[in-house]
Write an enzyme that holds these catalytic residues in place. Structure first.
Site, PDB file in Angstrom:
ATOM      1  N   CYS A  21     -16.121  12.879  63.464  1.00 52.19           N
ATOM      2  CA  CYS A  21     -16.592  13.144  62.109  1.00 52.19           C
ATOM      3  C   CYS A  21     -16.045  12.101  61.135  1.00 52.19           C
ATOM      4  O   CYS A  21     -14.828  11.879  61.062  1.00 52.19           O
ATOM      5  CB  CYS A  21     -16.172  14.540  61.657  1.00 52.19           C
ATOM      6  SG  CYS A  21     -16.694  14.906  59.966  1.00 52.19           S
ATOM      7  N   ASN A  77     -25.639  10.745  72.454  1.00 51.71           N
ATOM      8  CA  ASN A  77     -26.050  11.350  71.186  1.00 51.71           C
ATOM      9  C   ASN A  77     -26.454  10.257  70.200  1.00 51.71           C
ATOM     10  O   ASN A  77     -25.836   9.204  70.152  1.00 51.71           O
ATOM     11  CB  ASN A  77     -24.887  12.190  70.626  1.00 51.71           C
ATOM     12  CG  ASN A  77     -25.146  12.704  69.227  1.00 51.71           C
ATOM     13  OD1 ASN A  77     -24.356  12.451  68.323  1.00 51.71           O
ATOM     14  ND2 ASN A  77     -26.226  13.420  69.025  1.00 51.71           N
TER      15      ASN A  77
END
Length: 310
Positions: free
Chosen positions: A64, A168
């Site tokens: 993140c 991803n």
């Protein structure tokens, strides 16, 4: 996966404000609790809590880019602190007991660092490693570079470990996911933004298969220069029935949000979903404008019904 939850918060007196993020139904299994922290002790305790709550696995977020998350030494900040990252994994595994522990991360911080960063994570015997194919610096501003996912698979194989590699980034749909998996030889693919406005994304239903078949028919008709009716010519090929179903699900989604999270999260969060649901068909722009003015699920339902009646 759940949305990521602060392990530090779960180990504080205010944990009650976070536990709603860890609620799930039996029909959602297998389900993994995603945690973030820069404190191994808190990670150990939170992992133990998640095991007690009945989760099927623990995932540690090390990707993140949010500044508030990084400030606490977690998220993507861990790419710059390999010893702490390894300590967090060990603590998570201790707390999780028999549950598998995985990690989600990026290619690097300011540059691609998979030759050092990926092996360091794989050395800890994690069950799976999800790799967002961009660096922290790149955020989501550049195309995902899946060739690095392929390299991560090679590194895993060279190290002879059993960790599953999950790619991803920029995956459009299930067909795109399968293509990327085949190309990179990764074990799985994680989809994020593709689910917005398309809750049928992971469906294997006959309805989805029929829609794909209709798309082929429409494509053939266009290529042959045949004249299509107005409903058939709708952008993205959405029929009236499909638009109606999409808006029905939008209303259901909003009611569930209100039922489960009213007083916990702002209703404004739903607006990003409204933008995705009301997209790709005639009148969608005007519909979005009206949806942005709503404040309750009842208002959303009323706006949707009026649109469908026109």
């Amino acid at each position: 996966w759940t949305e990521f939850v602060s392990a530090d918060g779960l180990m504080s007196k205010g944990r009650e404000h976070l536990l709603h993020m860890l609620k799930f139904g039996e029909n959602e299994r297998p389900i993994v609790a995603q945690l973030f922290s820069g404190n191994p002790e808190k990670m150990r305790g939170a992992a133990t809590l998640c095991a007690e709550l009945g989760f099927d696995g623990i995932d540690i977020n090390m990707g993140c880019p949010d500044k508030s998350v990084e400030k606490g030494g977690s998220g993507a900040a861990l790419i710059r602190d390999i010893p702490l990252a390894k300590a967090l994994i060990r603590a998570g595994k201790e707390g999780a007991g028999s549950l598998p522990v995985s990690v989600k991360t990026r290619l690097g911080y300011n540059k691609v660092e998979i030759e050092t960063w990926i092996p360091a994570l794989l050395e800890e015997g994690i069950a799976a490693l999800a790799i967002h194919a961009r660096t922290r610096k790149e955020m989501s501003k550049v195309p995902a570079r899946w060739e690095h996912v392929a390299r991560a698979v090679e590194i895993r194989n060279e190290m002879k470990v059993d960790t599953l590699i999950i790619g991803n980034g920029d995956v459009k749909d299930m067909n795109d996911a399968r293509a990327k998996a085949a190309e990179t030889k990764c074990d799985g693919v994680m989809l994020g933004r593709a689910i917005f406005g398309n809750p049928f994304l992971f469906s294997n239903s006959r309805e989805l298969e029929n829609r794909e078949n209709r798309e082929v028919v429409r494509s053939d008709a266009r290529s042959q220069g045949q004249s299509l009716g107005k409903s058939e010519a709708m952008e993205k090929g959405l029929s009236s029935a499909e638009i109606s179903e999409r808006l029905r699900v939008m209303v259901e989604h909003t009611k569930l949000f209100e039922e489960m999270l009213s007083g916990v999260k702002s209703f404004a969060i739903m607006k990003k979903h409204f933008k995705a649901y009301a997209e790709g068909f005639p009148g969608a722009k005007d519909l979005r404008v009206k949806l942005m003015e709503t404040k309750t699920a009842a208002e959303v339902e009323q706006v949707a019904k009026k649109f469908l009646q026109v």
